[in-house]
Design a protein around this motif. Structure first.
Motif, PDB file in Angstrom:
ATOM      1  N   PHE A 143       0.851  -1.184   0.000  1.00 56.97           N
ATOM      2  CA  PHE A 143       0.000   0.000   0.000  1.00 56.97           C
ATOM      3  C   PHE A 143       0.891   1.240   0.000  1.00 56.97           C
ATOM      4  O   PHE A 143       1.948   1.237   0.632  1.00 56.97           O
ATOM      5  CB  PHE A 143      -0.881   0.028   1.250  1.00 56.97           C
ATOM      6  CG  PHE A 143      -1.767  -1.175   1.401  1.00 56.97           C
ATOM      7  CD1 PHE A 143      -2.884  -1.341   0.589  1.00 56.97           C
ATOM      8  CD2 PHE A 143      -1.494  -2.145   2.356  1.00 56.97           C
ATOM      9  CE1 PHE A 143      -3.714  -2.441   0.731  1.00 56.97           C
ATOM     10  CE2 PHE A 143      -2.321  -3.253   2.517  1.00 56.97           C
ATOM     11  CZ  PHE A 143      -3.432  -3.399   1.696  1.00 56.97           C
ATOM     12  N   SER A 144       0.457   2.307  -0.669  1.00 54.30           N
ATOM     13  CA  SER A 144       1.218   3.553  -0.673  1.00 54.30           C
ATOM     14  C   SER A 144       0.340   4.697  -1.151  1.00 54.30           C
ATOM     15  O   SER A 144      -0.747   4.480  -1.686  1.00 54.30           O
ATOM     16  CB  SER A 144       2.444   3.439  -1.583  1.00 54.30           C
ATOM     17  OG  SER A 144       2.049   3.225  -2.928  1.00 54.30           O
ATOM     18  N   ALA A 145       0.849   5.911  -0.969  1.00 48.30           N
ATOM     19  CA  ALA A 145       0.171   7.115  -1.462  1.00 48.30           C
ATOM     20  C   ALA A 145       1.171   7.913  -2.284  1.00 48.30           C
ATOM     21  O   ALA A 145       2.336   8.050  -1.893  1.00 48.30           O
ATOM     22  CB  ALA A 145      -0.337   7.956  -0.297  1.00 48.30           C
ATOM     23  N   ALA A 146       0.730   8.421  -3.431  1.00 43.32           N
ATOM     24  CA  ALA A 146       1.591   9.267  -4.249  1.00 43.32           C
ATOM     25  C   ALA A 146       1.750  10.619  -3.552  1.00 43.32           C
ATOM     26  O   ALA A 146       0.776  11.194  -3.074  1.00 43.32           O
ATOM     27  CB  ALA A 146       0.990   9.450  -5.639  1.00 43.32           C
ATOM     28  N   VAL A 147       2.980  11.105  -3.488  1.00 33.72           N
ATOM     29  CA  VAL A 147       3.251  12.383  -2.843  1.00 33.72           C
ATOM     30  C   VAL A 147       2.487  13.509  -3.546  1.00 33.72           C
ATOM     31  O   VAL A 147       2.015  14.435  -2.898  1.00 33.72           O
ATOM     32  CB  VAL A 147       4.775  12.670  -2.810  1.00 33.72           C
ATOM     33  CG1 VAL A 147       5.067  14.072  -2.323  1.00 33.72           C
ATOM     34  CG2 VAL A 147       5.478  11.639  -1.929  1.00 33.72           C
ATOM     35  N   ASN A 148       2.309  13.397  -4.863  1.00 34.23           N
ATOM     36  CA  ASN A 148       1.581  14.440  -5.597  1.00 34.23           C
ATOM     37  C   ASN A 148       0.061  14.296  -5.470  1.00 34.23           C
ATOM     38  O   ASN A 148      -0.691  15.078  -6.031  1.00 34.23           O
ATOM     39  CB  ASN A 148       2.005  14.471  -7.065  1.00 34.23           C
ATOM     40  CG  ASN A 148       1.609  13.214  -7.828  1.00 34.23           C
ATOM     41  OD1 ASN A 148       0.851  12.371  -7.354  1.00 34.23           O
ATOM     42  ND2 ASN A 148       2.141  13.095  -9.042  1.00 34.23           N
ATOM     43  N   LYS A 166      -5.358   7.703  -1.276  1.00 33.59           N
ATOM     44  CA  LYS A 166      -5.198   9.132  -1.034  1.00 33.59           C
ATOM     45  C   LYS A 166      -4.203   9.331   0.105  1.00 33.59           C
ATOM     46  O   LYS A 166      -4.025   8.450   0.950  1.00 33.59           O
ATOM     47  CB  LYS A 166      -6.542   9.766  -0.678  1.00 33.59           C
ATOM     48  CG  LYS A 166      -7.522   9.745  -1.833  1.00 33.59           C
ATOM     49  CD  LYS A 166      -8.846  10.340  -1.418  1.00 33.59           C
ATOM     50  CE  LYS A 166      -9.834  10.255  -2.557  1.00 33.59           C
ATOM     51  NZ  LYS A 166     -11.166  10.699  -2.159  1.00 33.59           N
ATOM     52  N   ARG A 167      -3.595  10.492   0.153  1.00 36.98           N
ATOM     53  CA  ARG A 167      -2.559  10.760   1.152  1.00 36.98           C
ATOM     54  C   ARG A 167      -3.078  10.631   2.584  1.00 36.98           C
ATOM     55  O   ARG A 167      -2.398  10.071   3.442  1.00 36.98           O
ATOM     56  CB  ARG A 167      -1.929  12.134   0.937  1.00 36.98           C
ATOM     57  CG  ARG A 167      -1.082  12.162  -0.338  1.00 36.98           C
ATOM     58  CD  ARG A 167      -0.347  13.443  -0.504  1.00 36.98           C
ATOM     59  NE  ARG A 167       0.842  13.423   0.351  1.00 36.98           N
ATOM     60  CZ  ARG A 167       1.642  14.465   0.492  1.00 36.98           C
ATOM     61  NH1 ARG A 167       1.379  15.597  -0.109  1.00 36.98           N
ATOM     62  NH2 ARG A 167       2.704  14.374   1.271  1.00 36.98           N
ATOM     63  N   ALA A 168      -4.277  11.117   2.868  1.00 40.08           N
ATOM     64  CA  ALA A 168      -4.824  11.020   4.231  1.00 40.08           C
ATOM     65  C   ALA A 168      -5.025   9.549   4.608  1.00 40.08           C
ATOM     66  O   ALA A 168      -4.769   9.154   5.753  1.00 40.08           O
ATOM     67  CB  ALA A 168      -6.146  11.777   4.340  1.00 40.08           C
ATOM     68  N   ASP A 169      -5.458   8.730   3.657  1.00 37.24           N
ATOM     69  CA  ASP A 169      -5.618   7.298   3.916  1.00 37.24           C
ATOM     70  C   ASP A 169      -4.253   6.639   4.096  1.00 37.24           C
ATOM     71  O   ASP A 169      -4.087   5.744   4.926  1.00 37.24           O
ATOM     72  CB  ASP A 169      -6.396   6.636   2.779  1.00 37.24           C
ATOM     73  CG  ASP A 169      -7.804   7.193   2.647  1.00 37.24           C
ATOM     74  OD1 ASP A 169      -8.407   7.553   3.684  1.00 37.24           O
ATOM     75  OD2 ASP A 169      -8.303   7.271   1.505  1.00 37.24           O
ATOM     76  N   GLY A 170      -3.262   7.095   3.328  1.00 39.00           N
ATOM     77  CA  GLY A 170      -1.895   6.599   3.496  1.00 39.00           C
ATOM     78  C   GLY A 170      -1.341   6.912   4.872  1.00 39.00           C
ATOM     79  O   GLY A 170      -0.643   6.097   5.484  1.00 39.00           O
ATOM     80  N   ASP A 171      -1.655   8.104   5.387  1.00 34.64           N
ATOM     81  CA  ASP A 171      -1.231   8.475   6.749  1.00 34.64           C
ATOM     82  C   ASP A 171      -1.834   7.506   7.766  1.00 34.64           C
ATOM     83  O   ASP A 171      -1.151   7.027   8.677  1.00 34.64           O
ATOM     84  CB  ASP A 171      -1.678   9.900   7.090  1.00 34.64           C
ATOM     85  CG  ASP A 171      -0.965  10.971   6.275  1.00 34.64           C
ATOM     86  OD1 ASP A 171       0.075  10.673   5.655  1.00 34.64           O
ATOM     87  OD2 ASP A 171      -1.464  12.114   6.266  1.00 34.64           O
TER      88      ASP A 171
END
Length: 187
Positions: A143-148, A166-171
């Motif tokens: 699992f990962s989130a794109a920085v952009n 999404k970044r919030a989900d990645g957090d």
């Protein structure tokens, strides 16, 4: 002159120490806790799930799949392209949609093998909060989130293992799924 060049040298030395410390931290964050550990996964061929696949009759799309096991775990439903973070007493703490990779893990129970705070993804995109849990045919799945912040559909011509969110989900995933955490993949 000697005084200013000694300050300059001290500054360079301090910068070098910081850079080496940062690189050492990055290396330790990407290494598995046990280099001999392998994810427990049944052998199967990789496949790309169909979007919005079959659901159990009368079950909401956001409801935790019944066949996802018990206890604290990450649940990944291939056909629904959805992840659930399940805490104590089988309570869902968060659920979110994901963009699957072109290579998927077969249904089964896995353990998080390694994590990285930031790296370049197999598709060349800079990613963060990488949580790896399987390997299929030489392709690492995680699992990962794109920085952009993008969630592009992966190129089917490339074998990639990044399940993007999404970044919030990645957090949230990063805080929840530490090394050895259980990951259950369901069809």
């Amino acid at each position: 002159m000697a005084r200013s060049s000694s300050g300059f040298v001290a500054g360079l030395t301090a910068a070098a120490v910081v850079a080496v410390g940062f690189l050492a931290y990055q290396a330790s964050a990407t290494a598995p806790a046990d280099l001999s550990a392998k994810a427990k996964a049944p052998a199967a061929s990789p496949s790309v799930p169909a979007p919005g696949g079959p659901r159990q009759p009368g079950r909401s799309a956001l409801a935790l799949p019944e066949s996802s096991g018990k206890g604290v775990r990450v649940v990944y439903a291939l056909s629904e392209r959805r992840v659930w973070l399940v805490g104590a007493k089988d309570k869902v703490t968060r659920t979110f949609a994901v963009m699957p990779s072109t290579v998927n893990p077969p249904p089964g129970t896995y353990a998080v093998t390694s994590r990285s705070s930031t790296v370049a993804g197999s598709d060349g995109v800079q990613i963060e909060h990488v949580v790896r849990f399987a390997n299929v045919g030489g392709v690492t799945i995680g699992f990962s989130a794109a920085v952009n912040g993008t969630l592009p559909t992966p190129d089917p011509a490339r074998k990639t293992g990044g399940i993007r969110m999404k970044r919030a989900d990645g957090d949230a995933m990063w805080l929840f799924a530490t090394v050895n955490s259980k990951v259950v993949v369901v069809p």
